[in-house]
Design a protein around this motif. Structure first.
Motif, PDB file in Angstrom:
ATOM      1  N   MET A 152     118.013  68.111  24.037  1.00 44.36           N
ATOM      2  CA  MET A 152     117.029  68.777  23.177  1.00 44.36           C
ATOM      3  C   MET A 152     116.514  70.094  23.761  1.00 44.36           C
ATOM      4  SD  MET A 152     117.153  66.678  20.786  1.00 44.36           S
ATOM      5  CE  MET A 152     115.891  67.405  19.728  1.00 44.36           C
ATOM      6  N   GLY A 153     117.208  70.648  24.751  1.00 41.56           N
ATOM      7  CA  GLY A 153     116.757  71.911  25.321  1.00 41.56           C
ATOM      8  C   GLY A 153     116.054  71.705  26.649  1.00 41.56           C
ATOM      9  N   TRP A 154     115.864  72.792  27.342  1.00 44.56           N
ATOM     10  CA  TRP A 154     115.359  72.727  28.708  1.00 44.56           C
ATOM     11  C   TRP A 154     113.858  73.000  28.757  1.00 44.56           C
ATOM     12  CZ3 TRP A 154     118.161  70.214  31.879  1.00 44.56           C
ATOM     13  CH2 TRP A 154     119.541  70.177  31.698  1.00 44.56           C
ATOM     14  N   THR A 155     113.079  71.940  28.514  1.00 49.58           N
ATOM     15  CA  THR A 155     111.637  72.023  28.702  1.00 49.58           C
ATOM     16  C   THR A 155     111.339  72.107  30.192  1.00 49.58           C
ATOM     17  OG1 THR A 155     111.379  69.631  28.853  1.00 49.58           O
ATOM     18  CG2 THR A 155     111.282  70.611  26.645  1.00 49.58           C
ATOM     19  N   ASP A 156     110.097  72.475  30.529  1.00 47.10           N
ATOM     20  CA  ASP A 156     109.715  72.508  31.941  1.00 47.10           C
ATOM     21  C   ASP A 156     109.930  71.145  32.580  1.00 47.10           C
ATOM     22  OD1 ASP A 156     109.014  75.107  31.627  1.00 47.10           O
ATOM     23  OD2 ASP A 156     106.853  74.823  31.854  1.00 47.10           O
ATOM     24  N   SER A 157     109.577  70.089  31.865  1.00 45.22           N
ATOM     25  CA  SER A 157     109.719  68.743  32.396  1.00 45.22           C
ATOM     26  C   SER A 157     111.182  68.411  32.677  1.00 45.22           C
ATOM     27  CB  SER A 157     109.140  67.725  31.408  1.00 45.22           C
ATOM     28  OG  SER A 157     109.410  66.404  31.831  1.00 45.22           O
ATOM     29  N   ALA A 158     112.061  68.755  31.741  1.00 48.54           N
ATOM     30  CA  ALA A 158     113.486  68.475  31.923  1.00 48.54           C
ATOM     31  C   ALA A 158     114.049  69.223  33.114  1.00 48.54           C
ATOM     32  CB  ALA A 158     114.251  68.839  30.653  1.00 48.54           C
ATOM     33  N   GLU A 209     104.978  61.508  38.309  1.00 45.97           N
ATOM     34  CA  GLU A 209     105.305  61.621  36.890  1.00 45.97           C
ATOM     35  C   GLU A 209     104.507  62.747  36.240  1.00 45.97           C
ATOM     36  OE1 GLU A 209     107.482  60.166  34.693  1.00 45.97           O
ATOM     37  OE2 GLU A 209     108.438  59.579  36.585  1.00 45.97           O
ATOM     38  N   ILE A 210     103.246  62.857  36.617  1.00 45.21           N
ATOM     39  CA  ILE A 210     102.429  63.960  36.082  1.00 45.21           C
ATOM     40  C   ILE A 210     103.015  65.296  36.508  1.00 45.21           C
ATOM     41  CG2 ILE A 210     100.173  65.091  36.234  1.00 45.21           C
ATOM     42  CD1 ILE A 210      98.881  62.367  36.366  1.00 45.21           C
ATOM     43  N   ARG A 211     103.391  65.394  37.780  1.00 48.11           N
ATOM     44  CA  ARG A 211     103.943  66.648  38.284  1.00 48.11           C
ATOM     45  C   ARG A 211     105.213  67.026  37.533  1.00 48.11           C
ATOM     46  NH1 ARG A 211     104.725  69.706  43.090  1.00 48.11           N
ATOM     47  NH2 ARG A 211     105.585  71.644  42.265  1.00 48.11           N
ATOM     48  N   LEU A 212     106.067  66.036  37.299  1.00 45.86           N
ATOM     49  CA  LEU A 212     107.307  66.312  36.599  1.00 45.86           C
ATOM     50  C   LEU A 212     107.072  66.698  35.145  1.00 45.86           C
ATOM     51  CD1 LEU A 212     109.481  63.396  38.022  1.00 45.86           C
ATOM     52  CD2 LEU A 212     109.812  65.827  38.477  1.00 45.86           C
TER      53      LEU A 212
END
Length: 470
Positions: free
Chosen positions: A350-356, A443-446
């Motif tokens: 679904m695209g490269w979000t910051d999280s991904a 998890e929050i950081r990611l």
């Protein structure tokens, strides 16, 4: 007639050859230097020199003393004395004939007096040539017509291949490297000998096989050599997973088989792909990346053939094989991890979000460059549209990594608070709750990046309240 391009080498070796001639000994330049100078327009000038002589090791040491900058004798019991002069490495070996006993992993070495005996026990005719340096004029010794085999690119053994491969079974695997590196055509009797004798490779140590595999996998175009080890049965002795990949991916549409795809991926990994990746490890990861497919092959209605979890299964198989081949722990960990991660890119549809991006970089760790190269090279489709889409997605990912790296230290992502800070904030000592809190913070950081000290502590307090009610 000695070609003019030999002159710089002859001049450089002249002081050494004069020492041997003065004591009545003969000195011959042998090996790749002779072969390459006969087959190319010019030598590189950067190669080390291999030489052979009728002098015995103690005499070689005496002749090198006072000429060489350094001398070493680790190979003396095999007849080899090493030396260094003006930055050049020399290995000078007494004429010898070596062979394996039927059940031995170590060759037995006998010294010889004649150069022809030494050359007869070398691997291939193109390596069984010598240039005598101590004769009145340089003299090419070529009793097995190696020079004549260079032009048509023919691979033959000096003696019968059965004798040559019995003397040293590793030569069967070395043949694959020469086929690939120099685009040589093996004569039929050589191929037949490997087919008949490949099981003899079992007496060769895993370390020697590993080193030869590394040399094969890092030649510019290794495919011809890899096909040789597969089609002769040689791979069955040290890498049975390779021929095991020779199956159709889709029995209905007859897409290319896993093995053909794998060799194409290996070829796609080029030395100059990027400056910050390990070429050898990435080539090996490419060789193993789909090794789990035969064990995970299934069929799903509407989707055809499937290979669910072949990345995880392949990683386990890779670790087992690399361990058997006595690869270093660092190599085993890196290559196994690349196999385990080689599909990770495709999980982000679904695209490269910051999280991904954070998760991808964290999963890759220090192997990020190698993983990106492997992912790009894993595309072997002839469909130009599909290939362009994959390339564009990889470009987008690498751009996003650079963008995010400017704002965050994504190469070393960790929770915003460390264990000591978590214990102070929660008022607890060491224990399971600290590990769970750190996992929550990671998890929050990611997902959200850096929140700042005040916000992250409030989140931690809320997590504790939601968990324990206090």
């Amino acid at each position: 007639m000695i070609p003019d391009r030999f002159r710089p080498i002859l001049d450089e070796l002249s002081p050494l050859s004069e020492r041997f001639a003065a004591t009545g000994h003969r000195l011959y330049l042998v090996g790749g230097t002779v072969r390459d100078l006969l087959s190319t327009a010019a030598g590189t000038g950067n190669d080390d020199f291999d030489a052979t002589t009728d002098a015995r090791p103690p005499e070689i040491k005496a002749l090198l003393n006072g000429w060489a900058d350094a001398i070493w004798t680790q190979g003396e019991r095999f007849g080899t004395i090493g030396a260094k002069k003006d930055g050049r490495i020399y290995e000078i070996t007494t004429h010898r004939a070596e062979a394996y006993a039927d059940d031995s992993r170590k060759p037995h070495v006998d010294f010889a007096d004649e150069i022809e005996t030494d050359l007869s026990r070398r691997d291939f005719t193109i390596n069984a040539m010598a240039l005598e340096l101590t004769s009145p004029a340089p003299n090419l010794v070529d009793p097995f017509s190696g020079a004549a085999d260079l032009a048509p690119r023919t691979l033959r053994t000096p003696l019968s291949p059965e004798v040559s491969f019995s003397d040293d079974p590793l030569r069967m695997l070395r043949a694959a490297r020469f086929i690939a590196r120099y685009q040589l055509q093996p004569v039929p009797e050589l191929v037949a000998a490997v087919v008949a004798m490949h099981s003899r490779l079992e007496i060769v140590s895993a370390e020697r096989i590993r080193d030869e595999l590394d040399k094969l996998i890092t030649v510019d175009h290794p495919t011809a050599g890899l096909w040789f080890v597969i089609e002769t049965g040689l791979a069955d002795e040290f890498l049975p997973e390779l021929p095991g990949m020779r199956l159709e991916q889709d029995p209905i549409h007859r897409h290319k088989d896993v093995l053909t795809h794998t060799l194409a991926v290996v070829e796609n990994v080029r030395p100059g792909a990027r400056p910050d990746f390990d070429f050898r490890r990435t080539r090996l990861a490419a060789l193993f990346h789909d090794v789990g497919k035969p064990q995970t092959r299934g069929y799903q209605k509407g989707k055809g053939v499937t290979f669910h979890h072949h990345d995880a299964v392949g990683a386990r198989m890779t670790r087992k094989r690399l361990t058997a081949l006595r690869y270093s722990n660092d190599d085993i960990e890196a290559i196994t991890e690349l196999v385990a991660l080689h599909l990770r890119f495709h999980t982000y549809q679904m695209g490269w979000t910051d999280s991904a991006v954070r998760r991808y970089v964290r999963d890759a760790g220090p192997l990020l460059a190698e993983l990106n190269v492997l992912t790009r090279c894993d595309c072997t489709t002839r469909n130009e549209r599909k290939a362009a889409v994959l390339s564009q997605r990889m470009d987008e990912l690498e751009e996003r990594i650079l963008e995010l790296a400017e704002r965050e230290e994504i190469a070393s992502i960790r929770p915003e608070l460390d264990g000591k800070q978590v214990m102070e904030q929660l008022g607890v000592g060491p224990g399971p709750i600290v590990g769970k809190a750190l996992s929550f913070l990671l998890e929050i950081r990611l997902e959200e990046g850096m929140l700042g000290d005040t916000e992250i502590r409030q989140r931690l307090d809320q997590w504790r309240y939601d968990r324990d009610g206090c």
